[in-house]
Design a protein around this motif. Sequence first.
Motif, PDB file in Angstrom:
ATOM      1  N   ASN A  33     -25.978 -22.483 -11.830  1.00  0.00           N
ATOM      2  CA  ASN A  33     -26.943 -23.351 -12.648  1.00  0.00           C
ATOM      3  C   ASN A  33     -26.379 -24.011 -13.693  1.00  0.00           C
ATOM      4  O   ASN A  33     -26.364 -25.132 -14.175  1.00  0.00           O
ATOM      5  CB  ASN A  33     -28.126 -22.752 -12.846  1.00  0.00           C
ATOM      6  CG  ASN A  33     -29.051 -22.377 -11.664  1.00  0.00           C
ATOM      7  OD1 ASN A  33     -28.966 -23.009 -10.660  1.00  0.00           O
ATOM      8  ND2 ASN A  33     -30.228 -21.665 -11.807  1.00  0.00           N
ATOM      9  N   GLU A  35     -23.108 -24.358 -14.025  1.00  0.00           N
ATOM     10  CA  GLU A  35     -22.037 -25.276 -13.741  1.00  0.00           C
ATOM     11  C   GLU A  35     -22.841 -26.627 -13.402  1.00  0.00           C
ATOM     12  O   GLU A  35     -22.153 -27.751 -13.684  1.00  0.00           O
ATOM     13  CB  GLU A  35     -21.266 -24.667 -12.463  1.00  0.00           C
ATOM     14  CG  GLU A  35     -20.227 -25.414 -12.128  1.00  0.00           C
ATOM     15  CD  GLU A  35     -19.357 -24.819 -10.914  1.00  0.00           C
ATOM     16  OE1 GLU A  35     -18.556 -25.510 -10.072  1.00  0.00           O
ATOM     17  OE2 GLU A  35     -19.777 -23.597 -10.464  1.00  0.00           O
ATOM     18  N   LEU A  36     -23.882 -26.554 -12.479  1.00  0.00           N
ATOM     19  CA  LEU A  36     -24.795 -27.878 -12.524  1.00  0.00           C
ATOM     20  C   LEU A  36     -25.103 -28.513 -13.630  1.00  0.00           C
ATOM     21  O   LEU A  36     -24.707 -29.860 -13.682  1.00  0.00           O
ATOM     22  CB  LEU A  36     -25.808 -27.467 -11.271  1.00  0.00           C
ATOM     23  CG  LEU A  36     -25.572 -27.017 -10.054  1.00  0.00           C
ATOM     24  CD1 LEU A  36     -26.944 -26.633  -9.569  1.00  0.00           C
ATOM     25  CD2 LEU A  36     -25.096 -28.162  -9.337  1.00  0.00           C
ATOM     26  N   VAL A  41     -25.459 -32.769 -13.310  1.00  0.00           N
ATOM     27  CA  VAL A  41     -26.049 -32.860 -11.866  1.00  0.00           C
ATOM     28  C   VAL A  41     -27.526 -32.336 -11.611  1.00  0.00           C
ATOM     29  O   VAL A  41     -28.307 -33.175 -11.099  1.00  0.00           O
ATOM     30  CB  VAL A  41     -24.854 -32.320 -10.884  1.00  0.00           C
ATOM     31  CG1 VAL A  41     -25.809 -32.268  -9.589  1.00  0.00           C
ATOM     32  CG2 VAL A  41     -23.865 -32.831 -10.751  1.00  0.00           C
ATOM     33  N   MET A  42     -27.620 -31.273 -12.485  1.00  0.00           N
ATOM     34  CA  MET A  42     -28.930 -30.279 -12.254  1.00  0.00           C
ATOM     35  C   MET A  42     -30.118 -31.272 -13.216  1.00  0.00           C
ATOM     36  O   MET A  42     -30.014 -31.285 -14.393  1.00  0.00           O
ATOM     37  CB  MET A  42     -29.077 -29.009 -12.509  1.00  0.00           C
ATOM     38  CG  MET A  42     -30.115 -28.397 -12.272  1.00  0.00           C
ATOM     39  SD  MET A  42     -29.721 -26.399 -12.255  1.00  0.00           S
ATOM     40  CE  MET A  42     -31.418 -25.859 -12.594  1.00  0.00           C
ATOM     41  N   TRP A  83     -33.775 -27.118  -6.071  1.00  0.00           N
ATOM     42  CA  TRP A  83     -33.048 -27.741  -7.209  1.00  0.00           C
ATOM     43  C   TRP A  83     -33.058 -29.234  -6.876  1.00  0.00           C
ATOM     44  O   TRP A  83     -33.096 -29.642  -5.899  1.00  0.00           O
ATOM     45  CB  TRP A  83     -31.495 -27.559  -7.180  1.00  0.00           C
ATOM     46  CG  TRP A  83     -30.803 -26.269  -7.374  1.00  0.00           C
ATOM     47  CD1 TRP A  83     -30.374 -25.747  -8.752  1.00  0.00           C
ATOM     48  CD2 TRP A  83     -30.582 -25.293  -6.658  1.00  0.00           C
ATOM     49  NE1 TRP A  83     -30.037 -24.409  -8.643  1.00  0.00           N
ATOM     50  CE2 TRP A  83     -30.186 -23.911  -7.487  1.00  0.00           C
ATOM     51  CE3 TRP A  83     -30.740 -24.996  -5.252  1.00  0.00           C
ATOM     52  CZ2 TRP A  83     -29.702 -22.874  -6.988  1.00  0.00           C
ATOM     53  CZ3 TRP A  83     -30.319 -23.612  -4.519  1.00  0.00           C
ATOM     54  CH2 TRP A  83     -29.814 -22.700  -5.480  1.00  0.00           C
ATOM     55  N   LEU A  85     -31.143 -32.439  -7.828  1.00  0.00           N
ATOM     56  CA  LEU A  85     -29.783 -33.002  -8.097  1.00  0.00           C
ATOM     57  C   LEU A  85     -29.742 -34.223  -8.421  1.00  0.00           C
ATOM     58  O   LEU A  85     -30.357 -35.147  -7.350  1.00  0.00           O
ATOM     59  CB  LEU A  85     -28.693 -32.367  -7.019  1.00  0.00           C
ATOM     60  CG  LEU A  85     -28.946 -30.920  -6.876  1.00  0.00           C
ATOM     61  CD1 LEU A  85     -27.811 -30.707  -5.625  1.00  0.00           C
ATOM     62  CD2 LEU A  85     -28.554 -30.085  -7.886  1.00  0.00           C
ATOM     63  N   CYS A  87     -27.058 -36.985  -7.923  1.00  0.00           N
ATOM     64  CA  CYS A  87     -25.494 -37.200  -7.493  1.00  0.00           C
ATOM     65  C   CYS A  87     -25.073 -38.605  -6.967  1.00  0.00           C
ATOM     66  O   CYS A  87     -26.127 -39.460  -6.749  1.00  0.00           O
ATOM     67  CB  CYS A  87     -25.255 -36.234  -6.245  1.00  0.00           C
ATOM     68  SG  CYS A  87     -25.402 -34.502  -6.595  1.00  0.00           S
ATOM     69  N   ALA A  93     -23.402 -34.381  -3.091  1.00  0.00           N
ATOM     70  CA  ALA A  93     -24.835 -33.347  -3.356  1.00  0.00           C
ATOM     71  C   ALA A  93     -24.545 -32.223  -2.071  1.00  0.00           C
ATOM     72  O   ALA A  93     -24.675 -30.938  -2.571  1.00  0.00           O
ATOM     73  CB  ALA A  93     -26.014 -34.085  -2.681  1.00  0.00           C
ATOM     74  N   TRP A  96     -22.082 -29.466  -3.714  1.00  0.00           N
ATOM     75  CA  TRP A  96     -22.747 -28.816  -4.856  1.00  0.00           C
ATOM     76  C   TRP A  96     -23.562 -27.493  -3.643  1.00  0.00           C
ATOM     77  O   TRP A  96     -23.538 -26.313  -4.236  1.00  0.00           O
ATOM     78  CB  TRP A  96     -23.634 -29.529  -5.536  1.00  0.00           C
ATOM     79  CG  TRP A  96     -22.891 -30.056  -6.641  1.00  0.00           C
ATOM     80  CD1 TRP A  96     -22.675 -31.359  -6.807  1.00  0.00           C
ATOM     81  CD2 TRP A  96     -22.198 -29.514  -7.731  1.00  0.00           C
ATOM     82  NE1 TRP A  96     -21.860 -31.883  -7.965  1.00  0.00           N
ATOM     83  CE2 TRP A  96     -21.715 -30.535  -8.372  1.00  0.00           C
ATOM     84  CE3 TRP A  96     -22.143 -28.248  -8.052  1.00  0.00           C
ATOM     85  CZ2 TRP A  96     -21.030 -30.168  -9.663  1.00  0.00           C
ATOM     86  CZ3 TRP A  96     -21.548 -27.856  -9.339  1.00  0.00           C
ATOM     87  CH2 TRP A  96     -20.853 -28.902 -10.106  1.00  0.00           C
ATOM     88  N   LYS A  99     -21.651 -24.915  -2.560  1.00  0.00           N
ATOM     89  CA  LYS A  99     -21.247 -23.895  -3.641  1.00  0.00           C
ATOM     90  C   LYS A  99     -22.257 -22.897  -3.876  1.00  0.00           C
ATOM     91  O   LYS A  99     -22.146 -21.695  -4.655  1.00  0.00           O
ATOM     92  CB  LYS A  99     -20.703 -24.599  -4.942  1.00  0.00           C
ATOM     93  CG  LYS A  99     -19.604 -25.408  -4.960  1.00  0.00           C
ATOM     94  CD  LYS A  99     -19.199 -26.073  -5.923  1.00  0.00           C
ATOM     95  CE  LYS A  99     -18.349 -27.185  -5.857  1.00  0.00           C
ATOM     96  NZ  LYS A  99     -17.718 -27.813  -7.080  1.00  0.00           N
TER      97      LYS A  99
END
Length: 146
Positions: A33, A35-36, A41-42, A83, A85, A87, A93, A96, A99
């Motif tokens: 999270n 990292e997002l 992105v998040m 989530w 996102l 993108c 997307a 992600w 990951k």
Amino acid sequence: MRYMLIVKATPQSEAGEFPPDAERMFAEMAEFNNELIAAGVMLDGAGLQPSKAGKRIRFEGRGNTFVTDGPFAETKELISGYWILECKDMDEALSWARKVPFVEGELELRPFFEPEAFEGLVSDEVMEQEKGWREAQRERALKAQA
């Protein structure tokens, strides 16, 4: 473009149970999270309580609603988290989604309808209002993450 990354429920999540390695799983999820968020992105994300804590509302005509208490059958049709996102496209997307630090489980990735999809169907005023709501949601999400 916004996407919803949906975490499909499992019998374990529907029972309200965490896996035996929950501490490690939560640490990895927090790292993911972060990292997002760092990538911008998040917009939102959360786990959901089991369906026994929920309700379904069915409509049969204007003003006719029927409420059913959970739990609901067919775990494979339920979700346990998500989530939101933002993108540039589905490929980003999807990169992600790949990951997500799951050992097992299933995700579903779906794009949102953006206001532009409704051009010609609604007035310009409604389009601008919808765009304003979306931008306000995005700004709140970014402030909450800061």
